[in-house]
Design an enzyme around this catalytic site. Structure first.
Site, mmCIF file in Angstrom:
data_model
loop_
_atom_site.group_PDB
_atom_site.id
_atom_site.type_symbol
_atom_site.label_atom_id
_atom_site.label_comp_id
_atom_site.label_asym_id
_atom_site.label_seq_id
_atom_site.Cartn_x
_atom_site.Cartn_y
_atom_site.Cartn_z
ATOM 1 N N GLN A 173 -5.018 -1.936 9.453
ATOM 2 C CA GLN A 173 -4.841 -3.260 8.856
ATOM 3 C C GLN A 173 -5.415 -4.329 9.790
ATOM 4 O O GLN A 173 -5.056 -4.401 10.961
ATOM 5 C CB GLN A 173 -3.333 -3.498 8.603
ATOM 6 C CG GLN A 173 -3.025 -4.745 7.827
ATOM 7 C CD GLN A 173 -3.537 -4.687 6.379
ATOM 8 O OE1 GLN A 173 -3.414 -3.681 5.704
ATOM 9 N NE2 GLN A 173 -4.118 -5.782 5.921
ATOM 10 N N ASP A 216 -11.610 2.333 3.581
ATOM 11 C CA ASP A 216 -11.919 0.904 3.425
ATOM 12 C C ASP A 216 -13.433 0.696 3.263
ATOM 13 O O ASP A 216 -13.881 -0.386 2.881
ATOM 14 C CB ASP A 216 -11.469 0.129 4.675
ATOM 15 C CG ASP A 216 -10.180 -0.646 4.452
ATOM 16 O OD1 ASP A 216 -9.845 -0.895 3.281
ATOM 17 O OD2 ASP A 216 -9.526 -1.006 5.450
ATOM 18 N N LYS A 255 0.851 -1.201 0.000
ATOM 19 C CA LYS A 255 0.000 0.000 0.000
ATOM 20 C C LYS A 255 0.882 1.246 0.000
ATOM 21 O O LYS A 255 0.630 2.201 -0.741
ATOM 22 C CB LYS A 255 -0.921 -0.007 1.229
ATOM 23 C CG LYS A 255 -2.075 -0.976 1.069
ATOM 24 C CD LYS A 255 -2.843 -1.221 2.350
ATOM 25 C CE LYS A 255 -3.841 -2.350 2.123
ATOM 26 N NZ LYS A 255 -4.497 -2.822 3.318
#
Ligand code: NAD
Length: 285
Positions: free
Chosen positions: A97, A120, A53
């Site tokens: 995460q 997200d 990322k």
């Protein structure tokens, strides 16, 4: 023989466009969009995702803030960091995460991320918005699947779409996105009876269950579009999807390989969401 989708090619095209848009954003606002990625502990798979990322952000000109915590960090300390990032105007997107250590509630963490920085799209407010079709962000993996379908000119309207898997991050939002495009959607899961027969009716079959090579040729209608979201590590260290590629490929009309299919699209969609968040924040200043 099916046409094989190249997630790498589509992803590179979309990233090129994002790079141009990030440059225009910088010119207009004098700053780059910013993404903060928080990792707790040192799960090796998570570390790879976080590194990828970070690299992808740098490639398109997004500022990436990597924040790592020891796995013993308390939930309150983590939430305090998220609140600090919520208030930081150089940060447009915040991603924690997953999975998190057991003593930290994922639910509380997700709910603490400001819904306008939730790139997200896991925050309940954003999930609700997807449900009614009035969203700011789409979850990255299903959004990546839609982008692939569009790139390969797959018409969804009126098609029988079968999704195997009903997770909050893939299966459920995937169902909404296909429904929104006027597909006739069936969602199958571990308790579904006659799954094989249902799968075989699909014009578009999306598989996201995490079982290596689960879907075999006898479950696929000739000419179907087969999208394999699964990523499974085999005992020999190789990656396999949820679809038995070698048997299904001759039956399908279009198929995504693993790796190199859906996978590369996920991070690309994260970049897209971060840019959208940055534009939204500048418009609302
Ligand atoms: P999950 O474990 O949260 O959900 C799995 C779903 O599959 C559940 O709804 C369950 O009911 C269903 N299921 C499990 N076994 C089944 C069976 N035998 N028959 C029918 N249904 C069954 O998984 P997830 O987070 O949605 O991930 C699914 C897969 O997709 C995993 O392999 C994961 O690694 C992969 N994934 C890939 C990406 C990507 O970027 N390509 C992103 C997210 C997840």
């Amino acid at each position: 023989m099916a046409e094989i989708v190249s997630g790498k090619v589509v992803s590179a095209k979309v990233r090129e466009k994002i790079k141009g848009d990030v440059a225009s954003f910088y010119k207009k606002h004098g700053r780059a969009p910013g993404l903060a990625v928080i990792m707790v502990g040192n799960n090796p798979a998570s570390a790879v995702y976080v590194r990828n990322k970070h690299k992808a952000c740098l490639e398109v000109g997004i500022t990436s803030y990597e924040i790592t915590f020891d796995e013993n960090i308390s939930e309150e300390e983590l939430l305090a960091k998220i609140r600090e990032l919520n208030a930081d105007s150089s940060v447009d997107g915040i991603l924690v995460q997953l999975p998190l250590p057991k003593h930290i509630s994922e639910e509380r963490v997700i709910e603490t991320i400001s819904s306008v920085k939730d790139v997200d799209a896991f925050h309940p407010e954003n999930v609700g918005k997807i449900m009614i079709g009035n969203y700011t962000f789409l979850p990255c993996t299903p959004a990546g699947v839609i982008e692939l379908l569009e790139h390969y000119n797959v018409q969804v309207e009126g098609k029988k779409c079968v999704i195997i898997g009903r997770s909050n991050i893939v299966g459920k939002p995937m169902a909404h996105l296909l429904l929104e495009r006027n597909g006739t959607v069936t969602v199958c899961h571990s308790r579904t009876r006659e799954l094989r027969e249902i799968a075989k009716e699909a014009d578009i079959l999306v598989v996201a269950i995490g079982r290596a090579n689960f879907v075999t040729a006898d479950m696929v209608k000739p000419g179907a579009v087969v999208i394999d979201v699964g990523i499974n590590r085999l005992s020999d260290g190789k990656l396999a999807g949820d679809v038995d590629f070698s048997s299904v490929e001759p039956v399908a009309s279009l198929i995504t390989p693993v790796p190199g299919g859906v996978g590369p699209m996920t991070i690309t969609m994260l970049l897209k969401n971060t840019l959208s968040a940055a534009k939204m924040h500048e418009n609302n200043r």
